[in-house]
Design an enzyme around this catalytic site. Structure first.
Site, PDB file in Angstrom:
ATOM      1  N   LYS A  22       0.846  -1.213   0.000  1.00 44.81           N
ATOM      2  CA  LYS A  22       0.000   0.000   0.000  1.00 44.81           C
ATOM      3  C   LYS A  22       0.871   1.249   0.000  1.00 44.81           C
ATOM      4  CE  LYS A  22      -1.721   1.772   3.928  1.00 44.81           C
ATOM      5  NZ  LYS A  22      -1.443   3.217   4.054  1.00 44.81           N
ATOM      6  N   ASN A  23       1.862   1.272   0.893  1.00 44.09           N
ATOM      7  CA  ASN A  23       2.652   2.493   1.047  1.00 44.09           C
ATOM      8  C   ASN A  23       3.591   2.761  -0.129  1.00 44.09           C
ATOM      9  OD1 ASN A  23       1.360   2.974   3.407  1.00 44.09           O
ATOM     10  ND2 ASN A  23       3.102   2.568   4.759  1.00 44.09           N
ATOM     11  N   CYS A 116      -4.601  13.535  13.138  1.00 40.08           N
ATOM     12  CA  CYS A 116      -4.724  12.111  12.877  1.00 40.08           C
ATOM     13  C   CYS A 116      -4.618  11.419  14.217  1.00 40.08           C
ATOM     14  CB  CYS A 116      -3.605  11.724  11.929  1.00 40.08           C
ATOM     15  SG  CYS A 116      -3.077  10.058  12.015  1.00 40.08           S
ATOM     16  N   ARG A 121       1.344  14.826  13.292  1.00 36.21           N
ATOM     17  CA  ARG A 121       1.779  14.578  11.918  1.00 36.21           C
ATOM     18  C   ARG A 121       1.734  15.837  11.062  1.00 36.21           C
ATOM     19  NH1 ARG A 121      -0.747   8.893   9.939  1.00 36.21           N
ATOM     20  NH2 ARG A 121       1.191   8.566   8.840  1.00 36.21           N
ATOM     21  N   LYS A 162      14.178  16.296  10.113  1.00 30.48           N
ATOM     22  CA  LYS A 162      13.698  15.035  10.686  1.00 30.48           C
ATOM     23  C   LYS A 162      13.482  14.071   9.519  1.00 30.48           C
ATOM     24  CE  LYS A 162      10.163  13.493  13.812  1.00 30.48           C
ATOM     25  NZ  LYS A 162       9.024  13.745  14.615  1.00 30.48           N
ATOM     26  N   ASP A 306       5.062   0.647  11.976  1.00 29.79           N
ATOM     27  CA  ASP A 306       3.841   0.012  11.460  1.00 29.79           C
ATOM     28  C   ASP A 306       3.699  -1.447  11.908  1.00 29.79           C
ATOM     29  OD1 ASP A 306       3.079   2.337  10.285  1.00 29.79           O
ATOM     30  OD2 ASP A 306       3.478   1.741   8.222  1.00 29.79           O
ATOM     31  N   ARG A 398      -8.664  -0.371   4.905  1.00 34.59           N
ATOM     32  CA  ARG A 398      -7.767   0.636   4.319  1.00 34.59           C
ATOM     33  C   ARG A 398      -6.385   0.053   4.023  1.00 34.59           C
ATOM     34  NH1 ARG A 398      -6.773   5.713   7.694  1.00 34.59           N
ATOM     35  NH2 ARG A 398      -5.495   6.095   5.876  1.00 34.59           N
TER      36      ARG A 398
HETATM   37  C1  UD1 Z   1       4.515   6.968   6.296  1.00 34.04           C
HETATM   38  C2  UD1 Z   1       3.642   5.744   6.149  1.00 34.04           C
HETATM   39  C3  UD1 Z   1       3.155   5.260   7.528  1.00 34.04           C
HETATM   40  C4  UD1 Z   1       4.354   5.056   8.463  1.00 34.04           C
HETATM   41  C5  UD1 Z   1       5.234   6.294   8.501  1.00 34.04           C
HETATM   42  C6  UD1 Z   1       6.520   6.088   9.298  1.00 34.04           C
HETATM   43  C7  UD1 Z   1       2.572   6.021   4.001  1.00 34.04           C
HETATM   44  C8  UD1 Z   1       1.322   6.286   3.235  1.00 34.04           C
HETATM   45  N1  UD1 Z   1       2.490   6.070   5.332  1.00 34.04           N
HETATM   46  O1  UD1 Z   1       3.700   8.009   6.841  1.00 34.04           O
HETATM   47  O2  UD1 Z   1       2.462   4.026   7.348  1.00 34.04           O
HETATM   48  O3  UD1 Z   1       3.873   4.794   9.766  1.00 34.04           O
HETATM   49  O4  UD1 Z   1       5.622   6.681   7.160  1.00 34.04           O
HETATM   50  O5  UD1 Z   1       7.237   5.024   8.783  1.00 34.04           O
HETATM   51  O6  UD1 Z   1       3.606   5.716   3.426  1.00 34.04           O
HETATM   52  N2  UD1 Z   1       6.632  14.803  10.584  1.00 34.04           N
HETATM   53  C9  UD1 Z   1       6.736  16.130  10.916  1.00 34.04           C
HETATM   54  N3  UD1 Z   1       6.611  17.066   9.908  1.00 34.04           N
HETATM   55  C10 UD1 Z   1       6.376  16.712   8.604  1.00 34.04           C
HETATM   56  C11 UD1 Z   1       6.286  15.347   8.286  1.00 34.04           C
HETATM   57  C12 UD1 Z   1       6.409  14.395   9.300  1.00 34.04           C
HETATM   58  O7  UD1 Z   1       6.929  16.483  12.056  1.00 34.04           O
HETATM   59  O8  UD1 Z   1       6.283  17.611   7.758  1.00 34.04           O
HETATM   60  C13 UD1 Z   1       6.785  13.785  11.650  1.00 34.04           C
HETATM   61  C14 UD1 Z   1       5.529  12.955  11.887  1.00 34.04           C
HETATM   62  O9  UD1 Z   1       4.615  13.590  12.751  1.00 34.04           O
HETATM   63  C15 UD1 Z   1       6.117  11.688  12.484  1.00 34.04           C
HETATM   64  C16 UD1 Z   1       7.462  11.554  11.772  1.00 34.04           C
HETATM   65  O10 UD1 Z   1       7.756  12.845  11.236  1.00 34.04           O
HETATM   66  O11 UD1 Z   1       6.339  11.879  13.869  1.00 34.04           O
HETATM   67  C17 UD1 Z   1       7.494  10.537  10.660  1.00 34.04           C
HETATM   68  O12 UD1 Z   1       6.402  10.752   9.813  1.00 34.04           O
HETATM   69  P1  UD1 Z   1       6.464  10.422   8.248  1.00 34.04           P
HETATM   70  O13 UD1 Z   1       7.642   9.561   7.976  1.00 34.04           O
HETATM   71  O14 UD1 Z   1       6.328  11.679   7.482  1.00 34.04           O
HETATM   72  O15 UD1 Z   1       5.141   9.560   8.058  1.00 34.04           O
HETATM   73  P2  UD1 Z   1       4.199   9.519   6.810  1.00 34.04           P
HETATM   74  O16 UD1 Z   1       4.991   9.744   5.562  1.00 34.04           O
HETATM   75  O17 UD1 Z   1       3.010  10.368   7.063  1.00 34.04           O
END
Ligand code: UD1
Length: 418
Positions: A22-23, A116, A121, A162, A306, A398
């Protein structure tokens, strides 16, 4: 709302075909808006999220189609320059549209993805990098309004503060059509990011990866190319944990062990036995499940967040105290109160959950709260005595293709109810 009813306890036994990731599917589907021509993307799981993303692209004017695990692009031209609240609020990953769309079109607006259940996030990392690339960004009426200042995006040398999977995907896609060479540091290197890069390079992008640094030579345009998405490592890990928790024996087909190296090593120390049957088929069994001192989630190649909820559910009945630490999301323990309904002894201390042994777990009425947390309730149900009802299973729909059919095939008494 639909629910499932499961009778436990039961040992998982049989064979499961792992679906496409999915991801990996979501950003690859999104990235097709960058390129000209037509293509077929295979091994796309038929899930609520993938169907939903296809409807977003259709709403934007793309001529696309999704049938029998194949996503087809006839034309990726976007005629409507707004991704509306009604769509975006349901799927956070849609923010990843912003980079590729603004690389190709001058203006775009997209609803803020909002909060969320697993944490705030933010999207600050996405927006900061896009601003550096020459995009004027303002937040108005709940929308991110983006406008490219120059005829092309500017290449950037940028270190993400980050590690973020979504921000890495968003910005690397944008950089494929930027003017010059971008160098992105502190990037996410999850297998799903690598699959996206493979697809884009086949479409004519010039992307190289070295540890956590991704360099992208901007090109004039991209041309779509057929692709097969990688197998879903999280789905595979979830079924492996269900097998371990229930002392079962399971064959997984379409499985890629290299994407799960760290979890498999940990699971082996917990008693998992693995037998290779062919390059993509493996047999998993576990007769004597052992506890583990501590598991800490970390970005790839570390232990995936995950698979955090599912490993907690797997450890519910093991001997000594185990600890699981969550380091990626700030509030990813919403499954803990639900697991306690089975009789689990779980204590949360800041970002760590302590799991204590209980001799018996009993079926209960529980509620699915997010995709992966929901699978921990499936594990809870199959190791508990009696009937479990899991409400709000749209979360499972989902992320887990045909999960009820796959479990039924492995001997689980599971019924889906309206
Ligand atoms: C993706 C995956 C999700 C997985 C996650 C971490 C998809 C569709 N989803 O989510 O299943 O759990 O990676 O492996 O691929 N953050 C910020 N600012 C930002 C972006 C992120 O602070 O602009 C923080 C988030 O709150 C979180 C961390 O960074 O604490 C990691 O998030 P991120 O890797 O971005 O997750 P997703 O890409 O949303």
């Amino acid at each position: 709302m639909q629910k499932v009813v499961i009778e436990g306890p039961v040992s998982l036994s049989g064979e499961i075909d792992i679906s496409g990731s999915k991801n990996a599917s979501l950003p690859i589907i999104i990235s097709t808006v960058l390129a000209k021509g037509s293509c077929l993307i295979g091994n796309i799981p038929n899930l609520r999220d993938t169907r939903f993303l296809v409807s977003i692209l259709k709403d934007l004017g793309c001529r696309v189609d999704f049938q029998k695990n194949v996503f087809a692009v006839h034309s990726s031209v976007i005629s409507k320059k707004s991704a509306d609240y009604e769509y975006v609020r349901q799927m956070r990953a849609s923010i990843v549209l912003l980079g590729p769309v603004i690389a190709r079109y001058k203006k775009f607006k997209i609803a803020l993805p909002g909060g969320c259940s697993i944490g705030t996030r933010g999207i600050d990392l996405h927006l900061k990098a896009l601003k550096l690339m020459g995009v004027k960004i303002s937040i108005r009426n709940g929308y991110v309004q983006a406008e490219r200042k120059f005829s092309k995006l500017k290449a950037i040398k940028h270190k993400f503060s980050k590690i973020s999977v979504g921000a890495t995907q968003n910005i690397l896609m944008a950089a494929t059509l930027a003017k010059g060479k971008s160098i992105l540091k502190n990037c996410a290197i999850e297998p799903e990011v690598i699959d996206l890069i493979k697809f884009l390079n086949n479409c004519g992008a010039q992307i190289k990866i070295n540890k956590r640094t991704i360099s992208i030579n901007g090109v004039e345009d991209l041309n779509l190319h057929n692709h097969e998405v990688i197998p879903d490592r999280v789905e595979a890990g979830s079924y492996i944990l269900a097998t371990m928790a229930s002392k079962g024996k399971l064959i997984l087909n379409n499985f890629k062990p290299d994407d799960l190296t760290n979890p498999l090593e940990l699971y082996k120390s917990m008693g998992l036995k693995i037998k290779k049957l062919s390059n993509s088929s493996y047999q998993f069994s576990c007769q004597n499940l052992k506890s583990i001192n501590k598991i800490s989630t970390k970005e790839f190649p570390g232990y995936p967040t995950d698979l955090q909820a599912q490993v907690i559910a797997t450890l519910l009945k093991t001997g000594k105290r185990s600890k699981v630490e969550e380091n990626i999301f700030e509030n990813r323990f919403i499954h803990i109160p639900e697991l306690r309904r089975f009789g689990a002894d779980l204590k949360i201390k800041e970002k760590t959950v302590e799991i204590n042994k209980v001799s018996e777990l009993y079926g209960a009425e529980v509620m699915a709260t997010d995709i992966r947390a929901s699978f921990s309730l499936i594990i809870g149900a199959i190791i508990s005595k009696g009937t479990t009802t899991i409400n709000r299973i749209y979360h499972l729909d989902r992320g887990y293709e045909d999960f009820d059919l796959k479990l039924k095939k492995c001997g689980v008494n599971i019924k889906r109810k309206k």
